[in-house]
Design a protein around this motif. Structure first.
Motif, PDB file in Angstrom:
ATOM      1  N   CYS A  92      -6.963  29.919  41.113  1.00 21.69           N
ATOM      2  CA  CYS A  92      -8.407  29.941  40.699  1.00 21.69           C
ATOM      3  C   CYS A  92      -9.020  30.647  41.471  1.00 21.69           C
ATOM      4  O   CYS A  92      -9.952  31.343  40.827  1.00 21.69           O
ATOM      5  CB  CYS A  92      -8.690  28.506  40.366  1.00 21.69           C
ATOM      6  N   SER A  93      -8.994  30.540  42.834  1.00 23.60           N
ATOM      7  CA  SER A  93      -9.732  31.587  43.690  1.00 23.60           C
ATOM      8  C   SER A  93      -9.204  32.853  43.573  1.00 23.60           C
ATOM      9  O   SER A  93     -10.255  33.886  43.594  1.00 23.60           O
ATOM     10  CB  SER A  93      -9.720  30.922  45.144  1.00 23.60           C
ATOM     11  N   PHE A  94      -8.070  33.131  43.194  1.00 23.91           N
ATOM     12  CA  PHE A  94      -7.715  34.689  42.964  1.00 23.91           C
ATOM     13  C   PHE A  94      -8.149  35.156  41.799  1.00 23.91           C
ATOM     14  O   PHE A  94      -8.706  36.126  41.810  1.00 23.91           O
ATOM     15  CB  PHE A  94      -6.181  34.483  42.800  1.00 23.91           C
ATOM     16  N   VAL A  95      -8.224  34.190  40.591  1.00 21.49           N
ATOM     17  CA  VAL A  95      -8.801  34.696  39.232  1.00 21.49           C
ATOM     18  C   VAL A  95     -10.336  34.934  39.363  1.00 21.49           C
ATOM     19  O   VAL A  95     -10.792  36.007  39.083  1.00 21.49           O
ATOM     20  CB  VAL A  95      -8.632  33.703  38.229  1.00 21.49           C
ATOM     21  N   VAL A  96     -10.963  34.054  40.310  1.00 26.65           N
ATOM     22  CA  VAL A  96     -12.308  34.470  40.555  1.00 26.65           C
ATOM     23  C   VAL A  96     -12.519  35.828  41.318  1.00 26.65           C
ATOM     24  O   VAL A  96     -13.431  36.452  40.920  1.00 26.65           O
ATOM     25  CB  VAL A  96     -13.091  33.054  41.252  1.00 26.65           C
ATOM     26  N   ASP A  97     -11.856  35.732  42.368  1.00 24.88           N
ATOM     27  CA  ASP A  97     -11.850  37.158  42.841  1.00 24.88           C
ATOM     28  C   ASP A  97     -11.863  38.509  42.310  1.00 24.88           C
ATOM     29  O   ASP A  97     -12.451  39.458  42.046  1.00 24.88           O
ATOM     30  CB  ASP A  97     -10.908  37.134  44.298  1.00 24.88           C
ATOM     31  N   VAL A  98     -10.694  38.402  41.357  1.00 24.57           N
ATOM     32  CA  VAL A  98     -10.380  39.426  40.388  1.00 24.57           C
ATOM     33  C   VAL A  98     -11.502  39.544  39.283  1.00 24.57           C
ATOM     34  O   VAL A  98     -11.880  40.682  38.942  1.00 24.57           O
ATOM     35  CB  VAL A  98      -9.176  39.287  39.598  1.00 24.57           C
ATOM     36  N   ALA A  99     -12.070  38.357  39.009  1.00 28.25           N
ATOM     37  CA  ALA A  99     -13.211  38.489  38.245  1.00 28.25           C
ATOM     38  C   ALA A  99     -14.587  39.342  38.576  1.00 28.25           C
ATOM     39  O   ALA A  99     -15.402  39.765  37.980  1.00 28.25           O
ATOM     40  CB  ALA A  99     -13.734  37.460  37.402  1.00 28.25           C
ATOM     41  N   LEU A 100     -14.731  38.834  39.995  1.00 28.99           N
ATOM     42  CA  LEU A 100     -15.785  39.413  40.663  1.00 28.99           C
ATOM     43  C   LEU A 100     -15.686  40.641  41.118  1.00 28.99           C
ATOM     44  O   LEU A 100     -16.611  41.579  41.581  1.00 28.99           O
ATOM     45  CB  LEU A 100     -16.018  38.564  42.070  1.00 28.99           C
ATOM     46  N   GLY A 101     -14.373  41.355  40.907  1.00 25.96           N
ATOM     47  CA  GLY A 101     -14.090  42.770  41.054  1.00 25.96           C
ATOM     48  C   GLY A 101     -13.547  43.243  42.579  1.00 25.96           C
ATOM     49  O   GLY A 101     -13.678  44.248  42.868  1.00 25.96           O
ATOM     50  N   LYS A 102     -13.211  41.972  43.258  1.00 26.22           N
ATOM     51  CA  LYS A 102     -12.577  42.207  44.683  1.00 26.22           C
ATOM     52  C   LYS A 102     -11.226  42.919  44.285  1.00 26.22           C
ATOM     53  O   LYS A 102     -10.346  42.657  43.783  1.00 26.22           O
ATOM     54  CB  LYS A 102     -12.542  40.967  45.430  1.00 26.22           C
TER      55      LYS A 102
END
Length: 110
Positions: free
Chosen positions: A42-52
């Motif tokens: 989930c933290s990985f998905v959030v990072d990808v969604a934030l454009g990191k």
């Protein structure tokens, strides 16, 4: 001097992380599974969604974590004890106590 301390530090960190993970899995496997299944991906998905930006190593890390959780589930399923639900579904055998008397008749024992 750093040539000696760097491997010692890495070995100590690895031993600590291994013992922490092992203890968590032994004490509370459900918590460990949920934190691995939900936390890291989930933290990985959030990072990808934030454009990191995420490299191939990050993607591989998440895949390895998920593979580890699946492997742990397979191993723990083999060693899982039956639950009370399993016991309730299994009927108990009926035992009848009959005693044969001296004259050959059968009567129920108390």
């Amino acid at each position: 001097c750093a040539v000696l301390w760097l491997p010692l530090s890495a070995a100590a960190s690895a031993a600590f992380n291994w013992s922490l993970n092992w203890g968590t899995l032994r004490i509370s496997p459900l918590t460990a599974r949920l934190s691995l299944l939900l936390g890291i991906p989930c933290s990985f998905v959030v990072d990808v969604a934030l454009g990191k930006p995420k490299g191939i190593m990050s993607w591989l890390g998440v895949v390895f974590v998920l593979c580890g959780v699946v492997a742990f589930e397979i191993v723990s399923a083999k060693h899982r004890r039956p639950t009370s639900d399993d016991d309730a579904a299994t009927p108990l055998p009926v035992v009848q106590n009959h005693v044969q008397t001296a004259d050959g008749e059968s009567c129920q024992a108390h």
